[in-house]
Structures are given as C-alpha cells and as structure tokens.
Design a protein around this motif. Sequence first.
Motif, PDB file in Angstrom:
ATOM      1  N   GLU A   1      -5.064  10.050  -6.152  1.00  0.00           N
ATOM      2  CA  GLU A   1      -4.106  10.286  -5.061  1.00  0.00           C
ATOM      3  C   GLU A   1      -2.833   9.469  -5.293  1.00  0.00           C
ATOM      4  O   GLU A   1      -1.720   9.966  -5.072  1.00  0.00           O
ATOM      5  N   ALA A   2      -2.995   8.215  -5.739  1.00  0.00           N
ATOM      6  CA  ALA A   2      -1.829   7.365  -6.014  1.00  0.00           C
ATOM      7  C   ALA A   2      -0.954   8.002  -7.088  1.00  0.00           C
ATOM      8  O   ALA A   2       0.281   8.060  -6.949  1.00  0.00           O
ATOM      9  N   ILE A   3      -1.575   8.481  -8.155  1.00  0.00           N
ATOM     10  CA  ILE A   3      -0.826   9.117  -9.254  1.00  0.00           C
ATOM     11  C   ILE A   3      -0.086  10.351  -8.749  1.00  0.00           C
ATOM     12  O   ILE A   3       1.074  10.606  -9.113  1.00  0.00           O
ATOM     13  N   SER A   4      -0.733  11.124  -7.862  1.00  0.00           N
ATOM     14  CA  SER A   4      -0.103  12.329  -7.306  1.00  0.00           C
ATOM     15  C   SER A   4       1.174  11.972  -6.542  1.00  0.00           C
ATOM     16  O   SER A   4       2.218  12.619  -6.698  1.00  0.00           O
ATOM     17  N   HIS A   5       1.109  10.918  -5.707  1.00  0.00           N
ATOM     18  CA  HIS A   5       2.304  10.494  -4.941  1.00  0.00           C
ATOM     19  C   HIS A   5       3.379   9.939  -5.873  1.00  0.00           C
ATOM     20  O   HIS A   5       4.566  10.241  -5.712  1.00  0.00           O
TER      21      HIS A   5
ATOM     22  N   ARG B   1       1.243   3.435  -3.052  1.00  0.00           N
ATOM     23  CA  ARG B   1       0.775   2.040  -3.038  1.00  0.00           C
ATOM     24  C   ARG B   1      -0.530   1.910  -2.246  1.00  0.00           C
ATOM     25  O   ARG B   1      -1.463   1.219  -2.672  1.00  0.00           O
ATOM     26  N   ILE B   2      -0.561   2.555  -1.090  1.00  0.00           N
ATOM     27  CA  ILE B   2      -1.759   2.458  -0.254  1.00  0.00           C
ATOM     28  C   ILE B   2      -2.964   3.059  -0.976  1.00  0.00           C
ATOM     29  O   ILE B   2      -4.036   2.458  -1.025  1.00  0.00           O
ATOM     30  N   ALA B   3      -2.770   4.252  -1.561  1.00  0.00           N
ATOM     31  CA  ALA B   3      -3.867   4.901  -2.286  1.00  0.00           C
ATOM     32  C   ALA B   3      -4.332   4.035  -3.459  1.00  0.00           C
ATOM     33  O   ALA B   3      -5.529   3.876  -3.701  1.00  0.00           O
TER      34      ALA B   3
END
Length: 567
Positions: free
Chosen positions: A293-297, A283-285
Amino acid sequence: MRFFITPVFIIVFLFTIKFSFSQERSQQEIIDSLKQKSYDELKLLYNNNIYDTLNAFLYSSAYLEKAKNDKDTIHTANAYMQLGDISKFEIGMKYADSVLLITSNINTKSYPARGYILKSYLQYNAGDYINSFKNLIIVNNYALENNNSWQINYVKQSMAAIKNVIGQHASSLESHKKIYYLLEANKNKNSSTFFEYMDALHNVSSTYINLKKTDSAEYFINKGIVECIRYKDTLNYYRLISTSAYNEYFKGNYKAAIDSLDKAFPYNDDQNARINYYLYKGRIARDLNNTEEAISHFKKLDSIYEIHKDPIRALPEVYRTFIDYYKEKGDMGNQLIYLDKLIAADSVLDANFNFLNTNITKEYDIPQLVAEKDKLIEHLQNKKVQSNIGLVVLGLLLLLSGGLFFYYYRKQRTYKRRFGYLMQGARQRGKITDAKTKTENQGITGISEELIKKIIGGLNAFEQQNEFLDPSITLNSLSKKLYTNSNCLSKVINHYEQKNFSNYINDLRIDYAVEQLKTNKQFRLYSVKGIAEEVGFNSTESFSKAFFKRTGIHPSYFIKRLEKESI
C-alpha cells in the motif's frame, strides 16, 4: 474505416452545440449586466466569492471589460490580478505577464510590484522556489521604495514560507507569529486582511508541525477550524483538516490522520495538497508495515513529481523506500531506476536549498538589518538627537552591524581553517589501541587488569569492523557482546576515552563519515539525511549536532567545500 452517423447522434450533437452557445451567451449577458456596477462593488463580489471559481471568474471578467472600456490601466491590472489568482499556473503566469506589460512604464504604490507578487505566488505553489524568491526580492525593492507596508509584510510572510520549505523552521516561526498577531486584531471576514490572517494561522500551525511541536500546532489548527466554521470558510476548513492530519501522524495517531486525510482529499485539488495526501498515506502504510500500500501511494506521488518537477523535500525518503522494497524483491532493474531518481532528486534539492540558504541571508536578511540601521540613523538625524543616549544607541547599532559582518566573515575563515585540519588529518579511531601499555601503569578501581585487556581487545575489534554503524547499538548490547557488564564497559570507555558511551559511539561514526566523504565520491551524492542514516544516526538533527561537536563545522559546509576542492 467508415463511420455511420445516426439521427440520434445528430440530435445530441446539435443539442450540445446549442447548450454550449446558450451557456456562453448566458455568461456574457451576466457579465454585461455586472458592468453597470462600480469597481468597488465588483471587487467586493469577487472577494466574497473567491472560493467559487465560476462566480469569481464572472465578476473579474466584468471588472476587466469595464476597465478596458474605460481605458483605465490600473483597474485593468487589478482585473488581471484577480483572474491570475483563480487560474491554473500556466494561465496565471500569462495574466501576471499582462500586468507587468501594461504597468511597466508606471510606478505607483502598488504597481508594477503586484505583477511580481502574482508571479511569486504562482511559482511558490508550483514548487519553483528559486524564481519565487527572485520575484519576492523585486517586490521588496519596490515596496521599500514606495513605503508600501502591506507589500513589505507580504514579502516577510512569503520569505518565512520559503524558509520553512528549506528547513529554517525556527526563523520561519518567528516571522509567521509576528504576522499572525498583527493580523489577529482585524480578522472579520469582510476585512481585506481576513485571507492573510487565515494564511498566517495556517503557516504558524504548519511550522509548529515541522518543529515537531504537536501540541502548539493543534492549538492553532483548532483555532483556525473555529474561525472557518464561524465564517463558513469551506476552503480553509479542509485545508486545516489536512494540516491536522499531518499533525496526527507525528503524534502517532494513524487512524485519526487517515480519517482527516480522506475527509479533506475531495476538497483539496491543488498540487501541494495532493502531494502531501499521498506522502502521508504512504508514510502511515509504511510505518504499519503495509509495504504494498505504501508503494502504491508513493508511486502516485512520484508521478506528480515527474509531471511538475516540484522539488519535494521528502523525495529522497520516498525513493529510499522504493530501493529497499525492490532490493528485498531482488529486482535490480527497479533498484537502479530509483537509485538514479534518488541521485537526481538529491541534486535538485541541494541546488535549490543551497541557493536559497545562501541568498536569503545575503539578499534579504542582511539588507533588512542594514535598512533598519539606516532607518534609525535617518530618524536620529531628522530629529536632531544630540543627547549622549542617542549617540550611544547609534554607536551600538553601528557596532552591532559591523559585528554581524565581522562575525560572518570570521566564521567563514574559522570554518575554512577547520576544513583544512580535517583534510590533512587521518581518521582517528580513538585512544583504545594498546591494552598492555595502557593497563601497566593505569588501573581502574574494581576491575581486574585481565578484564580491562579483554574489554579493550573487544573494543578494538568493534572499531575495526565498523560495528558502531549499527543504529541499534547500546551500552547494554555491546557489553553483552564483549562478555562483560555495562558498568565495567562504561568505566573502561570513560577512563581511556575521557567521554561517555554515547559520545564515544558518535565520534566513531563522525570520523567514519568524514573519511568516507573525503575518499568516496558516491558517498557525497547522498543528502545529509542519507549520510546520517548510513552511519547509524536516527535523525539528521542529531547527526548534524554530533558532526559540528566533533569537527567544528556543519556537514553541509564540509560537503560543499569538498565539491569545490574537487573541481
């Protein structure tokens, strides 16, 4: 293929076997020595080492062997409970089954109810909320039958936790706070209620976060951290650090949130903590436009869901992020994959949460009210209260109970009738349809008839082209588009629609949502949050309030009735 075994390999292999046997023998020697202690001593040692799994296992194993040697059923069940509490889900459930097996023919103040408590606890932590709820109902029946106040309070706290999961945050907070203040008076670490106290404190702060009351959440988080430092409670300390990270996210303090998430991550190895770590990091990314980065998390979160199938409430949000990501890349294959996952996740969440919303009220909340009523009636009868005050209280209580049932069924009939009106009526676009008719006999002070006609014509086009679905639309932006000012536009809408601009836009969106739900089966597959976003609302809460204000029923009820009608 041939393998050559070297002397070094043999030495290492033999050393490993020797070390393994030595360690096993050492553990058994420790267990044998511990069996000389009393059950109370072993229980105290287990409680003081609950967060040190290896030592806790040794103490509970000694407790179990001592109980089996003594052929003591209750102490054997106690040992299984301890071992189940520190074990992973599959093994823990086997220990719970063992508890139920050996206590099935007895009914003490604690057993067999404690076996169902262990099952419910493990299922809740694994995300199996429906079966956790079902086992809590069994526990509650035993607790009421045996007048076990600890188990009654445990059920209340656990039901509040499930209510929190399905979105009944206000009701959950009320229950958690009652339990918290009840336990606060006796919170020293040697007390058997210390762990329950820390759980209650964590639950109160988490529920405040769900209600977006970040200042209240921070107060209880900090209070818990002080207690953890005071009693050197490492596990709850890092648990509260994680909770603090979630609170900082909603306050918009992304750096503080990341620092707390990373600080707690190495010490939180349970499934829920891992899920929340990747959810909030993603969410933060995403909020900072670090899409890759968001997709990776989120991919890591998705992989946990694929393994455990825990119905995570945030899954639709995660999958929509994937869909938008692959849509922007023009990757239709992955778009389809995550659309399928979104539909499946929505279906699982609806099945879980609809079941729990209905059955918590029917099987727990209403029986609680009835039980309180019966308890008061019995108390009045036993005390032979014949005074007018007693009769009035009894009468009022009966009237209240009857009123609750009457209100529930009357509300259902009202909702059904309103649903019928919605199904019979066509979509209404408002009253601005014929500028000539409306302006011949009705003028607006300070605005020429020509300008009124121009504004009304623009509003008709605005409605017909569904431009009200744009979530960024404002009175100022629309007035500029219609080549007028916000004052004139507001006056025209107020005069002909008898409502302000905000209600005018909301009603158009709700009418559109109703029509789509009636005619578009694919639209019904969206969650309420998804529908809200589709028709221009920024939050589920504002959509639900506007829907109820316009139609007199909640969107979840309307969708449920539509599905029933289509069967």
